[in-house]
Write a protein that holds these residues in place. Structure first.
Motif, PDB file in Angstrom:
ATOM      1  N   ASP A 149     -16.997  12.873   6.159  1.00 23.41           N
ATOM      2  CA  ASP A 149     -15.890  11.912   6.117  1.00 23.41           C
ATOM      3  C   ASP A 149     -14.801  12.324   7.111  1.00 23.41           C
ATOM      4  N   HIS A 150     -13.799  11.469   7.283  1.00 25.26           N
ATOM      5  CA  HIS A 150     -12.764  11.718   8.293  1.00 25.26           C
ATOM      6  C   HIS A 150     -11.959  12.983   7.988  1.00 25.26           C
ATOM      7  N   LEU A 156     -13.800  15.891   9.259  1.00 28.42           N
ATOM      8  CA  LEU A 156     -13.744  16.053  10.720  1.00 28.42           C
ATOM      9  C   LEU A 156     -12.509  16.850  11.114  1.00 28.42           C
ATOM     10  N   GLU A 164     -17.846  21.161  13.639  1.00 28.50           N
ATOM     11  CA  GLU A 164     -18.310  19.971  12.920  1.00 28.50           C
ATOM     12  C   GLU A 164     -19.280  20.359  11.813  1.00 28.50           C
TER      13      GLU A 164
END
Length: 149
Positions: free
Chosen positions: A66-67, A70, A86
Protein backbone atom coordinates in the motif's frame (compact mmCIF):
# COMPACT_ATOMS: atom_id res chain seq x y z
CA UNK A 1 0.10 -9.09 29.63
CA UNK A 2 3.00 -9.92 27.29
CA UNK A 3 2.36 -12.78 24.89
CA UNK A 4 3.87 -14.15 21.70
CA UNK A 5 1.92 -13.58 18.49
CA UNK A 6 -0.74 -16.15 17.63
CA UNK A 7 -1.17 -16.48 13.84
CA UNK A 8 -4.45 -18.35 14.38
CA UNK A 9 -5.92 -15.76 16.78
CA UNK A 10 -9.72 -15.33 16.57
CA UNK A 11 -10.30 -13.62 19.92
CA UNK A 12 -12.13 -10.63 18.42
CA UNK A 13 -15.42 -11.90 16.94
CA UNK A 14 -16.00 -8.81 14.76
CA UNK A 15 -12.51 -8.95 13.27
CA UNK A 16 -12.57 -12.73 12.79
CA UNK A 17 -15.93 -12.49 11.01
CA UNK A 18 -14.72 -9.63 8.84
CA UNK A 19 -11.60 -11.58 7.84
CA UNK A 20 -13.83 -14.55 6.91
CA UNK A 21 -15.83 -12.24 4.60
CA UNK A 22 -12.68 -10.78 3.06
CA UNK A 23 -11.19 -14.25 2.52
CA UNK A 24 -14.38 -15.34 0.71
CA UNK A 25 -14.16 -12.33 -1.65
CA UNK A 26 -10.37 -12.40 -2.07
CA UNK A 27 -9.29 -16.03 -1.90
CA UNK A 28 -5.66 -15.17 -2.69
CA UNK A 29 -5.34 -12.69 0.22
CA UNK A 30 -3.58 -13.48 3.50
CA UNK A 31 -6.79 -12.42 5.32
CA UNK A 32 -5.53 -13.50 8.76
CA UNK A 33 -3.65 -11.90 11.66
CA UNK A 34 -0.46 -10.31 10.34
CA UNK A 35 2.78 -11.03 12.24
CA UNK A 36 5.45 -8.45 12.95
CA UNK A 37 8.34 -8.27 10.49
CA UNK A 38 12.02 -7.73 11.16
CA UNK A 39 14.66 -8.58 13.73
CA UNK A 40 13.70 -10.07 17.09
CA UNK A 41 15.44 -7.43 19.26
CA UNK A 42 15.24 -4.19 17.28
CA UNK A 43 16.85 -0.86 18.02
CA UNK A 44 13.84 0.65 16.23
CA UNK A 45 10.28 -0.65 16.56
CA UNK A 46 7.78 0.90 14.13
CA UNK A 47 4.14 0.54 15.20
CA UNK A 48 1.25 1.15 12.81
CA UNK A 49 -2.52 1.03 13.26
CA UNK A 50 -3.56 -2.25 11.63
CA UNK A 51 -3.19 -4.14 8.35
CA UNK A 52 -4.59 -2.31 5.33
CA UNK A 53 -7.21 -4.07 3.19
CA UNK A 54 -5.12 -4.35 0.03
CA UNK A 55 -1.72 -4.00 1.71
CA UNK A 56 -0.74 -6.14 4.69
CA UNK A 57 -4.08 -7.95 4.71
CA UNK A 58 -3.32 -9.05 1.15
CA UNK A 59 0.40 -9.76 1.50
CA UNK A 60 0.73 -10.88 5.13
CA UNK A 61 3.56 -8.41 5.89
CA UNK A 62 3.07 -5.07 7.69
CA UNK A 63 3.08 -2.02 5.43
CA UNK A 64 3.53 -4.08 2.28
CA UNK A 65 1.47 -3.42 -0.82
CA UNK A 66 0.00 0.00 0.00
CA UNK A 67 1.01 3.67 -0.27
CA UNK A 68 1.98 4.01 3.41
CA UNK A 69 4.33 1.07 2.94
CA UNK A 70 5.98 2.69 -0.07
CA UNK A 71 6.83 5.70 2.05
CA UNK A 72 7.87 3.71 5.12
CA UNK A 73 10.19 1.27 3.35
CA UNK A 74 11.83 4.08 1.35
CA UNK A 75 12.49 5.96 4.61
CA UNK A 76 13.84 2.85 6.35
CA UNK A 77 16.16 2.18 3.42
CA UNK A 78 17.39 5.79 3.37
CA UNK A 79 18.13 5.54 7.13
CA UNK A 80 20.00 2.24 6.75
CA UNK A 81 17.36 0.01 8.38
CA UNK A 82 16.62 -1.99 5.22
CA UNK A 83 18.56 -3.61 2.39
CA UNK A 84 16.16 -2.21 -0.22
CA UNK A 85 13.64 0.60 -0.63
CA UNK A 86 10.61 -1.49 -1.54
CA UNK A 87 8.60 -4.26 0.08
CA UNK A 88 6.66 -6.29 -2.46
CA UNK A 89 5.62 -9.52 -0.70
CA UNK A 90 6.43 -11.77 2.26
CA UNK A 91 8.88 -13.77 0.16
CA UNK A 92 10.70 -10.98 -1.70
CA UNK A 93 13.91 -11.41 0.32
CA UNK A 94 13.75 -7.99 1.96
CA UNK A 95 15.82 -7.82 5.15
CA UNK A 96 15.46 -5.26 7.90
CA UNK A 97 18.48 -4.20 9.96
CA UNK A 98 18.01 -3.47 13.67
CA UNK A 99 14.34 -2.79 12.95
CA UNK A 100 10.96 -4.46 13.43
CA UNK A 101 7.58 -3.37 12.06
CA UNK A 102 4.34 -4.27 13.78
CA UNK A 103 0.77 -3.05 14.24
CA UNK A 104 -1.32 -2.16 17.28
CA UNK A 105 -4.06 -4.45 15.93
CA UNK A 106 -2.98 -7.52 13.95
CA UNK A 107 -6.22 -8.08 12.00
CA UNK A 108 -7.84 -5.90 9.37
CA UNK A 109 -10.63 -3.88 11.03
CA UNK A 110 -13.74 -2.82 9.11
CA UNK A 111 -13.36 0.76 7.80
CA UNK A 112 -9.82 0.71 9.23
CA UNK A 113 -11.28 1.47 12.68
CA UNK A 114 -10.58 -1.03 15.44
CA UNK A 115 -12.76 -0.92 18.53
CA UNK A 116 -11.11 -0.17 21.90
CA UNK A 117 -11.76 -3.76 23.05
CA UNK A 118 -9.96 -5.05 19.94
CA UNK A 119 -6.97 -2.84 20.67
CA UNK A 120 -6.97 -4.11 24.26
CA UNK A 121 -7.28 -7.75 23.17
CA UNK A 122 -4.33 -7.40 20.77
CA UNK A 123 -2.21 -5.42 23.21
CA UNK A 124 -0.37 -8.48 24.57
CA UNK A 125 1.17 -9.09 21.14
CA UNK A 126 2.32 -5.46 20.95
CA UNK A 127 3.66 -5.66 24.51
CA UNK A 128 5.74 -8.66 23.42
CA UNK A 129 7.30 -6.63 20.59
CA UNK A 130 7.90 -3.64 22.87
CA UNK A 131 9.53 -5.83 25.53
CA UNK A 132 12.05 -7.01 22.91
CA UNK A 133 13.37 -3.48 22.29
CA UNK A 134 16.65 -3.20 24.20
CA UNK A 135 17.47 -0.33 26.53
CA UNK A 136 18.31 2.69 24.41
CA UNK A 137 16.08 1.54 21.55
CA UNK A 138 13.32 3.64 20.02
CA UNK A 139 9.64 3.08 19.37
CA UNK A 140 8.00 5.04 16.55
CA UNK A 141 4.19 5.03 16.77
CA UNK A 142 2.61 6.06 13.48
CA UNK A 143 -0.69 7.72 14.32
CA UNK A 144 -3.01 8.15 17.27
CA UNK A 145 -4.22 4.54 17.53
CA UNK A 146 -0.67 3.17 17.50
CA UNK A 147 0.35 5.72 20.12
CA UNK A 148 -2.60 4.95 22.38
CA UNK A 149 -2.01 1.20 22.07
Amino acid sequence: MVEAFDPACRRCPRLASFLDEVRAKHVDYHAAPVPAFGVAQPGLLVVGLAPGMHGANRTGRPFTGDHAGLLLYQALYAAGFSDRAESLSRDDGLQLRDCRITNAVRCLPPANKPLPIEMHTCNGFLAHDIAAVPSGGAILALGRVAHEA
